[in-house]
Design an enzyme around this catalytic site. Sequence first.
Site, mmCIF file in Angstrom:
data_model
loop_
_atom_site.group_PDB
_atom_site.id
_atom_site.type_symbol
_atom_site.label_atom_id
_atom_site.label_comp_id
_atom_site.label_asym_id
_atom_site.label_seq_id
_atom_site.Cartn_x
_atom_site.Cartn_y
_atom_site.Cartn_z
ATOM 1 C CG ASP A 8 0.808 9.899 -15.961
ATOM 2 O OD1 ASP A 8 0.236 10.958 -16.290
ATOM 3 O OD2 ASP A 8 0.701 9.388 -14.836
ATOM 4 C CG ASP A 129 1.952 16.377 -7.252
ATOM 5 O OD1 ASP A 129 0.800 16.579 -7.674
ATOM 6 O OD2 ASP A 129 2.964 16.449 -7.979
#
EC number: 5.3.1.16
Length: 239
Positions: A8, A129
Site C-alpha cells: 500500500d 470494499d
Amino acid sequence: MEIFPAIDLKEGRCVRLYQGEFSKETVMNEDPVAQAIIFEKFGAKRLHIVDLDGAVAGESLNLSVIERICKAVRIPVQVGGGIRSLVAVEKLFSVGVDKVILGTAALYDKTFLEEAVLLYKEKIIVGIDAKNGFVATRGWLDVSEISYIDLAKQMEKIGVQTIVFTDISKDGTLGGPNVEQLELLQKSVAIRLIASGGVASIQDVKKLNDMNIYGVIIGKALYEKTIDLEEVLEVTKLC
C-alpha cells in the site's frame, strides 16, 4: 490459489492502515521498490499494489513509484486506487502494470467501466470494499447505500471476471477474513474472487483455499511475520 503480497503506497512509502483509517498508519518500508524485490525474492508470483493517496484524490499520485516497481520485478503487478478514466488505465498499462483494479468508478461511472471491460477484458478487476455490508468508496471515506452483493451482481452482468473483496472492518487487524460474507458472495455470483482483509495465518489461507477462493491478498501478516511467504506459497501449491 493465487497469493498476492500487498504493498500500500502513501506519500511514496509502503504503509499499512488499520481498518482503512488513514490516521492509523504504520510505515512498513520507506522504499516500496525494495519491498517488491523482497517479495519476488521469496517466491511471490504476483503483487497487489494500492495507491492510497490516489484513492482519495481520484487520480494516481504514486505513478512514478509504481513504474519503478514494475521495472524492478519480473512478476505481474496489479494496481488499484484512484483509477477513474480510460486515460488513467492506459497510463498504468504503459508503465508496465498487468491488471488494474477499479473501485469507486465501478459504482459511480458504469459507462467508463463498461468501456474498460470491453477494451481490456480480464485485465480489469473490480474492487468491492464493504463496511457493514455496504460498499465504501473514495478511499473508504464514503459509504454508499448499495450492498456489496448487489454491486457484485451488477459487475457480473457487465462482464467483469474478477472481484477483489475487502471487508474493511477486518483490514489490517489480523483478525481473520470475513468467511461469512465471502460465502454469501460466492453463492451470489460466478466470478473469480480474491479475498482481502484480516488474513493472519496459514490456517486462514487454507480455509479460503478449501472454499475454492481464487486468490488471497496478504499484507500485514507478511510484514508482522505471522505468515511466512515461502511457506504459504508452498502450502497453496500442494493444495
